[in-house]
Design a protein around this motif. Structure first.
Motif, PDB file in Angstrom:
ATOM      1  N   PRO A 223       0.836  -1.217   0.000  1.00 36.25           N
ATOM      2  CA  PRO A 223       0.000   0.000   0.000  1.00 36.25           C
ATOM      3  C   PRO A 223       0.864   1.257   0.000  1.00 36.25           C
ATOM      4  O   PRO A 223       2.036   1.224   0.399  1.00 36.25           O
ATOM      5  N   GLU A 224       0.279   2.346  -0.418  1.00 28.57           N
ATOM      6  CA  GLU A 224       1.026   3.595  -0.525  1.00 28.57           C
ATOM      7  C   GLU A 224       1.380   4.191   0.830  1.00 28.57           C
ATOM      8  O   GLU A 224       2.279   5.022   0.924  1.00 28.57           O
ATOM      9  N   ASP A 225       0.671   3.801   1.891  1.00 28.93           N
ATOM     10  CA  ASP A 225       0.887   4.419   3.208  1.00 28.93           C
ATOM     11  C   ASP A 225       1.850   3.638   4.089  1.00 28.93           C
ATOM     12  O   ASP A 225       1.949   3.889   5.291  1.00 28.93           O
ATOM     13  N   ASP A 226       2.572   2.681   3.517  1.00 26.55           N
ATOM     14  CA  ASP A 226       3.587   1.939   4.273  1.00 26.55           C
ATOM     15  C   ASP A 226       4.890   2.733   4.203  1.00 26.55           C
ATOM     16  O   ASP A 226       5.600   2.721   3.196  1.00 26.55           O
ATOM     17  N   HIS A 227       5.208   3.418   5.304  1.00 24.71           N
ATOM     18  CA  HIS A 227       6.331   4.366   5.282  1.00 24.71           C
ATOM     19  C   HIS A 227       7.683   3.664   5.126  1.00 24.71           C
ATOM     20  O   HIS A 227       8.593   4.208   4.484  1.00 24.71           O
ATOM     21  N   ILE A 228       7.825   2.491   5.698  1.00 22.97           N
ATOM     22  CA  ILE A 228       9.099   1.777   5.563  1.00 22.97           C
ATOM     23  C   ILE A 228       9.297   1.351   4.110  1.00 22.97           C
ATOM     24  O   ILE A 228      10.385   1.494   3.545  1.00 22.97           O
ATOM     25  N   ILE A 229       8.225   0.838   3.505  1.00 24.64           N
ATOM     26  CA  ILE A 229       8.309   0.448   2.100  1.00 24.64           C
ATOM     27  C   ILE A 229       8.550   1.674   1.227  1.00 24.64           C
ATOM     28  O   ILE A 229       9.264   1.595   0.215  1.00 24.64           O
ATOM     29  N   ASN A 230       8.010   2.799   1.607  1.00 24.74           N
ATOM     30  CA  ASN A 230       8.223   4.012   0.813  1.00 24.74           C
ATOM     31  C   ASN A 230       9.686   4.446   0.825  1.00 24.74           C
ATOM     32  O   ASN A 230      10.157   5.080  -0.129  1.00 24.74           O
ATOM     33  N   ILE A 231      10.408   4.110   1.887  1.00 27.08           N
ATOM     34  CA  ILE A 231      11.850   4.363   1.880  1.00 27.08           C
ATOM     35  C   ILE A 231      12.508   3.498   0.809  1.00 27.08           C
ATOM     36  O   ILE A 231      13.379   3.949   0.064  1.00 27.08           O
TER      37      ILE A 231
END
Length: 393
Positions: A223-231
């Motif tokens: 999902p777009e709101d996974d901050h760790i994955i967004n890193i």
């Protein structure tokens, strides 16, 4: 089935890069293009350049796709007040024209050495972000282990794309301090095993976490709101921005050689260099913006170009040098010359160019003979299947 195929492909990769060096030692030719000419005459030389172009072009297009899969997602989530920044095509075009394109204007890829090193340092961030977060989502997906995927042959093409390294085997071999077949065998085994372990560990985590719903770009599953994955997404996006030139330069070189701008005696002038760069970059960008299926690119490029580079040329070159009599039916490649032999000072002719074969104490072995035949047959099968699937069915 996927793991079984990957083991088979990695074995073929080892045999290919090992047989290349053995062939080079026997013929005293340590150049991939020259060995392609030994195997298939001038046709092989031009075919090799074409396949190198396709391989590099496919890589560039896939990098553009990954830029579109990552950076617009991050901008749209973290800067929602500017919805235009979430437009995939617009953001990809702007980043490509104003950031990526200038990096491709240099004549030598050596000018990007520091940027390339920085790009490599981003890889652990991507891997650890996925390894840390992917298991959290496993409860929402089913991942049957004993099953066969929709298209195992396409998977072979994709894995060929991932493992292919024949085009740089000689550079790596010549950089070794100990340039013996036993030393190269150890290097080939270690590098193949390390590549397989890293690739399959990453793939296994993705499949076990997302099962049959897994996307060809594993980051697209989160999902777009996974901050760790967004890193990890940010690291992937930045890495792709800096990696495009690594694939673009070989593609441009292949084009310049094919159209005659670059020869042994001259280099492209400024107009030719920048003209080819701009036209080629725009073509790749248009394709990268229009095509969204990363798996399709990997499958087609891997099945056609990677199979030729990874299997057909190494296997054919080995046969041409160690068992030239097997090439009697293809003597027209040598402009009607009799099949070459392995005697000292023998030579193979191709389009007016003589390639001297100097006999060295390297003898054929039965297992390399079998491997060479398997490489050629497997390469042609995957190429044929991919071509039919992509352009006929």
């Amino acid at each position: 089935m996927g793991i079984a195929i990957s083991v088979f492909v990695s074995f073929l990769t080892f045999f290919a890069i090992y047989s290349l060096i053995v062939t080079g030692q026997r013929s005293q030719i340590f150049n991939f293009a020259s060995l392609a000419q030994v195997a298939m005459g001038r046709f092989g030389y031009h075919m090799l350049n074409f396949m190198l172009f396709v391989q590099s072009a496919g890589s560039v297009i896939s990098y553009f796709i990954l830029v579109g899969d990552t950076i617009p997602v991050l901008l749209g989530f973290y800067i929602p007040q500017f919805p235009i920044l979430a437009d995939r095509q617009l953001v990809t075009i702007l980043i490509s024209l104003f950031i990526i394109f200038p990096l491709n204007l240099f004549r030598s890829i050596g000018a990007l050495a520091k940027w390339s090193a920085f790009s490599v340092l981003l890889l652990p961030i991507m891997i650890f972000s996925v390894l840390f977060r992917a298991p959290v989502y496993s409860k929402d997906h089913t991942a049957p282990l004993m099953t066969v995927g929709k298209d195992p042959f396409a998977a072979m093409g994709i894995m060929s794309f991932a493992f292919v390294c024949s085009q740089v085997a000689f550079q790596n071999y010549l950089s070794q301090k100990n340039q013996t077949t036993s030393s190269w065998k150890i290097s080939s085994v270690l590098s193949t095993c390390m590549s397989w372990t890293i690739s399959m560990s990453f793939a296994a985590i993705g499949y076990l976490s997302f099962g049959q719903d897994v996307n060809s770009n594993v980051f697209s599953n989160f999902p777009e709101d996974d901050h760790i994955i967004n890193i990890g997404r940010l690291a992937l996006g930045l890495s792709m921005v800096l990696t495009v030139p690594m694939a673009f330069y070989p593609a441009r070189d292949a084009v310049q050689k094919t159209i005659g701008f670059e020869t042994k005696d001259c280099q492209p002038n400024a107009l030719q260099h920048y003209g080819v760069t701009a036209i080629l970059f725009l073509i790749f960008l248009v394709l990268g913006v229009q095509i969204h299926s990363l798996g399709k690119v990997y499958s087609v490029v891997g099945g056609i170009a990677s199979s030729f580079l990874a299997y057909i040329i190494p296997g054919s070159a080995y046969i041409a040098v160690f068992h030239p009599q097997w090439f009697f039916l293809f003597k027209n490649y040598y402009h009607g010359a009799a099949p070459p032999n392995n005697d000292e000072s023998s030579s193979i002719m191709g389009s007016g160019t003589e390639v001297n074969l100097v006999k060295v104490p390297v003898n054929p072995t039965w297992w390399l003979d079998i491997a060479a035949i398997v490489l050629v047959i497997f390469g042609f099968l995957i190429m044929t299947y991919t071509a039919i699937s992509a352009f006929v069915i």
